[in-house]
Design a protein around this motif. Structure first.
Motif, PDB file in Angstrom:
ATOM      1  N   ASN A 188       0.954  -1.409   0.060  1.00  0.00           N
ATOM      2  CA  ASN A 188      -0.229  -0.058  -0.040  1.00  0.00           C
ATOM      3  C   ASN A 188       0.858   1.357   0.291  1.00  0.00           C
ATOM      4  N   ASP A 189       0.021   2.309   0.067  1.00  0.00           N
ATOM      5  CA  ASP A 189       0.868   3.415   0.639  1.00  0.00           C
ATOM      6  C   ASP A 189       0.529   4.271   1.088  1.00  0.00           C
ATOM      7  N   ILE A 190       1.476   4.054   2.389  1.00  0.00           N
ATOM      8  CA  ILE A 190       1.672   4.517   4.303  1.00  0.00           C
ATOM      9  C   ILE A 190       0.717   6.232   4.156  1.00  0.00           C
ATOM     10  N   THR A 191       0.498   6.740   3.033  1.00  0.00           N
ATOM     11  CA  THR A 191      -0.302   7.571   3.277  1.00  0.00           C
ATOM     12  C   THR A 191      -2.202   7.295   3.003  1.00  0.00           C
ATOM     13  N   ASN A 199       6.910   7.632   9.972  1.00  0.00           N
ATOM     14  CA  ASN A 199       7.606   8.264   8.758  1.00  0.00           C
ATOM     15  C   ASN A 199       9.435   7.548   8.884  1.00  0.00           C
ATOM     16  N   ALA A 200       9.677   7.799   7.300  1.00  0.00           N
ATOM     17  CA  ALA A 200      10.870   7.425   7.978  1.00  0.00           C
ATOM     18  C   ALA A 200      11.948   8.776   7.614  1.00  0.00           C
ATOM     19  N   ALA A 201      12.343   9.553   8.393  1.00  0.00           N
ATOM     20  CA  ALA A 201      12.483  10.343   8.558  1.00  0.00           C
ATOM     21  C   ALA A 201      14.123  10.972   8.822  1.00  0.00           C
ATOM     22  N   ASN A 202      14.303  12.517   7.904  1.00  0.00           N
ATOM     23  CA  ASN A 202      15.669  12.891   8.604  1.00  0.00           C
ATOM     24  C   ASN A 202      15.937  13.624   9.634  1.00  0.00           C
ATOM     25  N   SER A 203      17.363  13.689  10.904  1.00  0.00           N
ATOM     26  CA  SER A 203      17.646  14.148  12.308  1.00  0.00           C
ATOM     27  C   SER A 203      17.075  15.347  11.863  1.00  0.00           C
ATOM     28  N   GLY A 233      11.966  15.645   3.544  1.00  0.00           N
ATOM     29  CA  GLY A 233      12.842  15.207   2.711  1.00  0.00           C
ATOM     30  C   GLY A 233      12.486  14.376   1.155  1.00  0.00           C
ATOM     31  N   GLY A 234      13.003  13.088   0.567  1.00  0.00           N
ATOM     32  CA  GLY A 234      12.288  12.028  -0.698  1.00  0.00           C
ATOM     33  C   GLY A 234      11.371  11.316   0.159  1.00  0.00           C
ATOM     34  N   GLY A 235      11.460  10.624  -1.112  1.00  0.00           N
ATOM     35  CA  GLY A 235      10.806   9.137  -0.360  1.00  0.00           C
ATOM     36  C   GLY A 235       9.617   9.035   0.835  1.00  0.00           C
ATOM     37  N   VAL A 236       9.097   8.187   1.138  1.00  0.00           N
ATOM     38  CA  VAL A 236       8.204   8.319   2.028  1.00  0.00           C
ATOM     39  C   VAL A 236       7.808   9.892   2.865  1.00  0.00           C
ATOM     40  N   ASP A 237       9.733  10.173   2.780  1.00  0.00           N
ATOM     41  CA  ASP A 237       9.262  11.403   4.094  1.00  0.00           C
ATOM     42  C   ASP A 237       8.478  12.655   3.519  1.00  0.00           C
ATOM     43  N   GLY A 238       8.897  12.772   1.572  1.00  0.00           N
ATOM     44  CA  GLY A 238       8.413  13.467   0.920  1.00  0.00           C
ATOM     45  C   GLY A 238       6.689  13.627   0.749  1.00  0.00           C
ATOM     46  N   PRO A 271       6.725   1.985   7.313  1.00  0.00           N
ATOM     47  CA  PRO A 271       7.629   1.503   6.048  1.00  0.00           C
ATOM     48  C   PRO A 271       8.775   0.939   6.581  1.00  0.00           C
ATOM     49  N   LEU A 272       9.237   0.123   5.115  1.00  0.00           N
ATOM     50  CA  LEU A 272      10.580  -0.199   5.933  1.00  0.00           C
ATOM     51  C   LEU A 272      11.192   1.152   5.741  1.00  0.00           C
ATOM     52  N   ILE A 273      11.974   1.206   7.358  1.00  0.00           N
ATOM     53  CA  ILE A 273      13.218   2.703   7.349  1.00  0.00           C
ATOM     54  C   ILE A 273      14.001   2.542   7.491  1.00  0.00           C
ATOM     55  N   SER A 274      14.691   3.117   6.432  1.00  0.00           N
ATOM     56  CA  SER A 274      16.458   2.550   6.510  1.00  0.00           C
ATOM     57  C   SER A 274      16.265   1.993   4.623  1.00  0.00           C
ATOM     58  N   SER A 275      15.418   1.392   4.500  1.00  0.00           N
ATOM     59  CA  SER A 275      15.733   0.586   2.739  1.00  0.00           C
ATOM     60  C   SER A 275      15.685   1.588   1.271  1.00  0.00           C
ATOM     61  N   GLY A 276      15.537   2.802   2.067  1.00  0.00           N
ATOM     62  CA  GLY A 276      15.600   3.007  -0.139  1.00  0.00           C
ATOM     63  C   GLY A 276      16.765   3.998   0.432  1.00  0.00           C
ATOM     64  N   ILE A 277      16.248   5.755   0.398  1.00  0.00           N
ATOM     65  CA  ILE A 277      17.292   6.444   0.302  1.00  0.00           C
ATOM     66  C   ILE A 277      19.114   5.844   1.013  1.00  0.00           C
ATOM     67  N   TYR A 278      18.572   5.501   2.498  1.00  0.00           N
ATOM     68  CA  TYR A 278      19.381   5.622   3.623  1.00  0.00           C
ATOM     69  C   TYR A 278      20.571   4.502   3.383  1.00  0.00           C
ATOM     70  N   GLY A 279      19.680   3.066   1.961  1.00  0.00           N
ATOM     71  CA  GLY A 279      20.740   2.742   1.192  1.00  0.00           C
ATOM     72  C   GLY A 279      20.456   1.004   1.979  1.00  0.00           C
ATOM     73  N   ILE A 285       4.607  -1.944   2.694  1.00  0.00           N
ATOM     74  CA  ILE A 285       5.222  -2.080   1.345  1.00  0.00           C
ATOM     75  C   ILE A 285       4.943  -1.563   0.190  1.00  0.00           C
ATOM     76  N   PHE A 286       5.756  -0.188  -0.574  1.00  0.00           N
ATOM     77  CA  PHE A 286       5.195   0.750  -1.051  1.00  0.00           C
ATOM     78  C   PHE A 286       5.472  -0.535  -2.518  1.00  0.00           C
ATOM     79  N   ASP A 287       6.276  -0.263  -2.910  1.00  0.00           N
ATOM     80  CA  ASP A 287       6.584  -1.275  -4.495  1.00  0.00           C
ATOM     81  C   ASP A 287       7.241  -2.867  -4.098  1.00  0.00           C
ATOM     82  N   ASN A 319       9.687  -3.524  -5.927  1.00  0.00           N
ATOM     83  CA  ASN A 319      10.986  -4.126  -5.306  1.00  0.00           C
ATOM     84  C   ASN A 319      12.048  -3.521  -4.403  1.00  0.00           C
ATOM     85  N   SER A 320      10.643  -2.937  -3.798  1.00  0.00           N
ATOM     86  CA  SER A 320      11.408  -2.081  -2.049  1.00  0.00           C
ATOM     87  C   SER A 320      11.095  -3.997  -1.591  1.00  0.00           C
ATOM     88  N   TYR A 321      10.669  -4.830  -1.402  1.00  0.00           N
ATOM     89  CA  TYR A 321      10.707  -5.796  -0.709  1.00  0.00           C
ATOM     90  C   TYR A 321      11.498  -7.364  -1.076  1.00  0.00           C
TER      91      TYR A 321
HETATM   92  N1  AR6 Z   1       4.904   4.398   1.384  1.00  0.00           N
HETATM   93  C1  AR6 Z   1       5.386   3.154   1.833  1.00  0.00           C
HETATM   94  N2  AR6 Z   1       6.795   2.902   1.751  1.00  0.00           N
HETATM   95  C2  AR6 Z   1       7.023   4.103   0.643  1.00  0.00           C
HETATM   96  C3  AR6 Z   1       6.457   5.400   0.020  1.00  0.00           C
HETATM   97  C4  AR6 Z   1       4.915   5.057   0.119  1.00  0.00           C
HETATM   98  N3  AR6 Z   1       4.419   5.842   0.151  1.00  0.00           N
HETATM   99  N4  AR6 Z   1       7.404   6.056  -0.320  1.00  0.00           N
HETATM  100  C5  AR6 Z   1       8.951   5.042  -0.352  1.00  0.00           C
HETATM  101  N5  AR6 Z   1       8.341   4.222   0.170  1.00  0.00           N
HETATM  102  P1  AR6 Z   1      12.824   5.891   2.244  1.00  0.00           P
HETATM  103  P2  AR6 Z   1      15.076   6.063   4.039  1.00  0.00           P
HETATM  104  C6  AR6 Z   1       9.015   3.459   1.114  1.00  0.00           C
HETATM  105  O1  AR6 Z   1      13.701   6.786   1.235  1.00  0.00           O
HETATM  106  O2  AR6 Z   1      15.875   4.775   3.611  1.00  0.00           O
HETATM  107  C7  AR6 Z   1      14.027  10.894   2.888  1.00  0.00           C
HETATM  108  O3  AR6 Z   1      14.557  11.971   1.989  1.00  0.00           O
HETATM  109  C8  AR6 Z   1      10.196   2.943   0.140  1.00  0.00           C
HETATM  110  O4  AR6 Z   1      10.751   2.288  -0.712  1.00  0.00           O
HETATM  111  O5  AR6 Z   1      11.944   7.139   1.551  1.00  0.00           O
HETATM  112  O6  AR6 Z   1      14.843   5.825   5.991  1.00  0.00           O
HETATM  113  C9  AR6 Z   1      14.186  11.513   4.623  1.00  0.00           C
HETATM  114  O7  AR6 Z   1      13.808  12.526   4.792  1.00  0.00           O
HETATM  115  C10 AR6 Z   1      11.667   2.259   0.865  1.00  0.00           C
HETATM  116  O8  AR6 Z   1      11.364   0.464   0.876  1.00  0.00           O
HETATM  117  O9  AR6 Z   1      13.809   6.252   3.617  1.00  0.00           O
HETATM  118  C11 AR6 Z   1      15.462  10.688   4.695  1.00  0.00           C
HETATM  119  O10 AR6 Z   1      16.403  12.325   4.358  1.00  0.00           O
HETATM  120  C12 AR6 Z   1      11.211   3.170   2.057  1.00  0.00           C
HETATM  121  O11 AR6 Z   1       9.657   3.419   1.908  1.00  0.00           O
HETATM  122  C13 AR6 Z   1      16.065   9.392   3.433  1.00  0.00           C
HETATM  123  O12 AR6 Z   1      15.023   9.777   2.856  1.00  0.00           O
HETATM  124  C14 AR6 Z   1      11.831   3.482   2.821  1.00  0.00           C
HETATM  125  O13 AR6 Z   1      12.585   4.718   2.148  1.00  0.00           O
HETATM  126  C15 AR6 Z   1      15.131   8.636   4.390  1.00  0.00           C
HETATM  127  O14 AR6 Z   1      15.651   7.563   3.712  1.00  0.00           O
END
Ligand code: AR6
Length: 381
Positions: free
Chosen positions: A8-11, A20-24, A29-34, A113-121, A150-152, A154-156
């Protein structure tokens, strides 16, 4: 189901809180935070500005603006730096801190969401492991419904080793079941009819099977074998009365009786699913809570099963209990049969369950990770 993995889309989640997978900085930011900030509107950022940031591994809570949930918990996951910089500990701490914050605010349901698994690598399979371990550990001591969103696709990812092990097992076993010709199927039905002729007006059949058709995926041979195999075990069980009730009636998968009153007939029903489950919990020396938590089953549903001896669970629920009880395959089949189900090689779901039981891996959360990866229903309720 206390822990569910969903796409799903967490929103869009209508839970009490979303994470929210936020930054400090906590300033978006981008990703789920955005996504969360866009969907919540400017009031979320305004509230975040007052929080003074947040350390990695920690989390802070705000209201949710225009989102359908009540709260947003902003957790700061670690950036992946190869795995030797305390990443796992910090990621685990994100989940635990968020869950305790949710509890403090009386949330009954939370979506992560799966915290850290996107932009944080953070490697996706490892991020999933940490998430599931941290959440399931919390759920052993607390009542809450937690969604891992799980959003998409590929992220699982589950570990490559586990994925290929299961894929191979499915390949080996699925093929077998699909080689059955129509002639073979007819032969089986005939065999069954011979061993189980149609009811005459003055007789009625009781037992695990109440129709002359085999259960899906169960051959008549299997049924015959099953009844032979279960007989000694059942007679042993007969000597152990189930809680709060008389010992189950003598064994026998099929029993033919003269028709009597309906009440008399119902009195002849074998040990039920609920009775067998409670008996096995006792035999294993488990508490009810240990069992339903290990089964990923909600406490309320367990109470219903416990109080209604004729409760009919769904197949994923029945299997969840077999897993929680760590039953071998034959006993799993026995328990399933009580609920009118079988394990079949015509079903990927069943083969995956069999794979885990044969490998004596009874971690229901790991099994669910694998089931989700193969697009199957999850265990529990
Ligand atoms: N719903 C559910 N999951 C999502 C959504 C959504 N709408 N959008 C993305 N994901 P990420 P991080 C998944 O990059 O790695 C931001 O800039 C995505 O597929 O959002 O913790 C913050 O401000 C992935 O599996 O978070 C930080 O600077 C997961 O959410 C930084 O990115 C987390 O990906 C945090 O990076």
């Amino acid at each position: 189901m206390p822990l569910q993995i969903i796409r799903n889309d967490i929103t869009k989640m209508n839970t009490d809180a979303i994470v929210n997978a936020a930054n400090s900085t906590l300033l978006g930011g981008g990703g789920v935070d955005g996504c969360i900030h866009r969907a919540a509107g400017p009031s979320l950022l305004a509230e975040c500005k007052k929080l003074g940031g947040c350390e990695t591994g920690n989390a802070k809570i705000t209201h949710a603006g225009n989102l359908p949930c009540k709260y947003v918990i902003h957790a700061v996951g670690p950036i992946w730096r190869g795995g030797n910089h305390g990443e796992e500990k910090k990621l685990t701490s994100c989940y635990h801190t968020s869950l305790f914050l949710a509890k403090k605010h009386h949330c009954r349901s939370v979506a992560f969401p799966l915290i850290s698994s996107g932009i944080y690598g953070y490697p996706k399979d490892q991020a999933l492991r940490v998430a599931v371990d941290a959440i399931s550990e919390f759920l052993m001591n607390h009542e809450m419904t937690v969604y891992l969103v799980i959003f998409d696709r590929n992220s699982y990812q589950i570990s490559e080793k586990l994925f290929s092990g299961i894929a191979q097992y499915i390949d080996d076993h699925y093929a077998d079941a699909h080689t059955d010709s129509r002639a073979e199927q007819i032969r089986r039905i005939r065999l069954l009819e011979e061993s189980h002729p149609k009811d005459t007006p003055d007789s009625v059949v009781y037992g695990a099977f109440q129709s002359s058709a085999p259960l899906p995926g169960f051959t008549s041979d299997e049924i015959t074998r099953e009844s032979q195999e279960t007989e000694p075990a059942a007679s042993h069980r007969a000597s152990v009365p189930a809680r709060g009730m008389a010992a189950p009636p003598p064994p026998g998968t099929f029993r033919r009786r003269k028709a009597g009153s309906l009440q008399e007939a119902l009195g002849q029903i074998d040990e039920s699913f609920s009775e067998m489950l409670l008996r096995k919990i006792d035999e294993k020396g488990m508490t009810d809570a240990q069992c339903y938590k290990k089964a990923n089953v909600d406490r309320k549903l367990f109470s219903k099963i416990r109080s209604n001896r004729l409760y009919k669970p769904s197949k994923p629920t029945a299997i969840a209990f077999a897993i929680a009880l760590e039953l071998p395959l034959d006993e799993t089949r026995d328990l399933l049969m009580k609920a009118g189900f079988a394990l079949s090689h015509s079903s990927k779901f069943d083969i995956i369950i069999e794979y885990f039981i044969e490998n004596q891996n009874y971690n229901i959360f790991e099994i669910n990770e694998a089931l989700f990866a193969f697009d199957q229903s999850l265990l529990g309720a």
